[in-house]
Scaffold this motif. Structure first.
Motif, PDB file in Angstrom:
ATOM      1  N   UNK A 197       7.973  -7.583  21.423  1.00 57.82           N
ATOM      2  CA  UNK A 197       6.735  -7.734  22.166  1.00 57.82           C
ATOM      3  C   UNK A 197       5.518  -7.548  21.255  1.00 57.82           C
ATOM      4  N   UNK A 198       4.424  -8.228  21.621  1.00 51.91           N
ATOM      5  CA  UNK A 198       3.139  -8.050  20.951  1.00 51.91           C
ATOM      6  C   UNK A 198       3.193  -8.317  19.463  1.00 51.91           C
ATOM      7  N   UNK A 199       2.539  -7.442  18.672  1.00 52.85           N
ATOM      8  CA  UNK A 199       2.458  -7.660  17.224  1.00 52.85           C
ATOM      9  C   UNK A 199       3.815  -7.577  16.521  1.00 52.85           C
ATOM     10  N   UNK A 200       4.809  -6.961  17.149  1.00 50.59           N
ATOM     11  CA  UNK A 200       6.141  -6.906  16.537  1.00 50.59           C
ATOM     12  C   UNK A 200       6.727  -8.306  16.419  1.00 50.59           C
ATOM     13  N   UNK A 201       6.465  -9.137  17.399  1.00 44.59           N
ATOM     14  CA  UNK A 201       6.920 -10.529  17.394  1.00 44.59           C
ATOM     15  C   UNK A 201       6.304 -11.268  16.207  1.00 44.59           C
ATOM     16  N   UNK A 202       5.021 -11.042  15.979  1.00 48.16           N
ATOM     17  CA  UNK A 202       4.322 -11.703  14.874  1.00 48.16           C
ATOM     18  C   UNK A 202       4.866 -11.233  13.528  1.00 48.16           C
ATOM     19  N   UNK A 203       5.050  -9.927  13.387  1.00 38.92           N
ATOM     20  CA  UNK A 203       5.588  -9.379  12.133  1.00 38.92           C
ATOM     21  C   UNK A 203       6.975  -9.927  11.815  1.00 38.92           C
ATOM     22  N   UNK A 204       7.806 -10.017  12.842  1.00 41.02           N
ATOM     23  CA  UNK A 204       9.189 -10.453  12.651  1.00 41.02           C
ATOM     24  C   UNK A 204       9.300 -11.956  12.448  1.00 41.02           C
ATOM     25  N   UNK A 205       8.372 -12.716  13.035  1.00 42.52           N
ATOM     26  CA  UNK A 205       8.454 -14.163  12.955  1.00 42.52           C
ATOM     27  C   UNK A 205       9.471 -14.756  13.919  1.00 42.52           C
TER      28      UNK A 205
END
Length: 91
Positions: free
Chosen positions: A18-26
């Protein structure tokens, strides 16, 4: 975003970031075999190293709709829906 699904024959937890974790993980989601929150977070850090620092700093984990913080030994049933959320701030 890309969704990564394991082709393993084991029944695994369905993990959504969820949230910024999704962006970090790709990635949006993946499947991980884990018996409790601790083993899930360790496996997630190993599979997605970009999340390791965030996981170590602290994340919230929702298992089948119930949020857990600091409950590393909370069991995770096979085929559970798990959401990993950025650390929740108290207020």
């Amino acid at each position: 975003m890309v969704m990564e699904i394991s082709s393993s024959e084991h029944i695994m937890a369905h993990v959504k970031l969820m949230g910024p974790l999704r962006t970090l993980a790709g990635i949006d989601a993946l499947e991980i075999e884990a018996h409790n929150i601790n083993s899930l977070l360790k496996a997630l850090s190993a599979r997605v190293p970009a999340l390791a620092a965030e996981i170590e700093a602290g994340v919230a984990v929702a298992v089948d709709g119930q949020i857990f913080q600091d409950a590393l030994l909370q069991p995770i049933a096979p085929d559970a829906d798990v959401h990993i959320l950025p650390q929740l701030a108290g207020g």
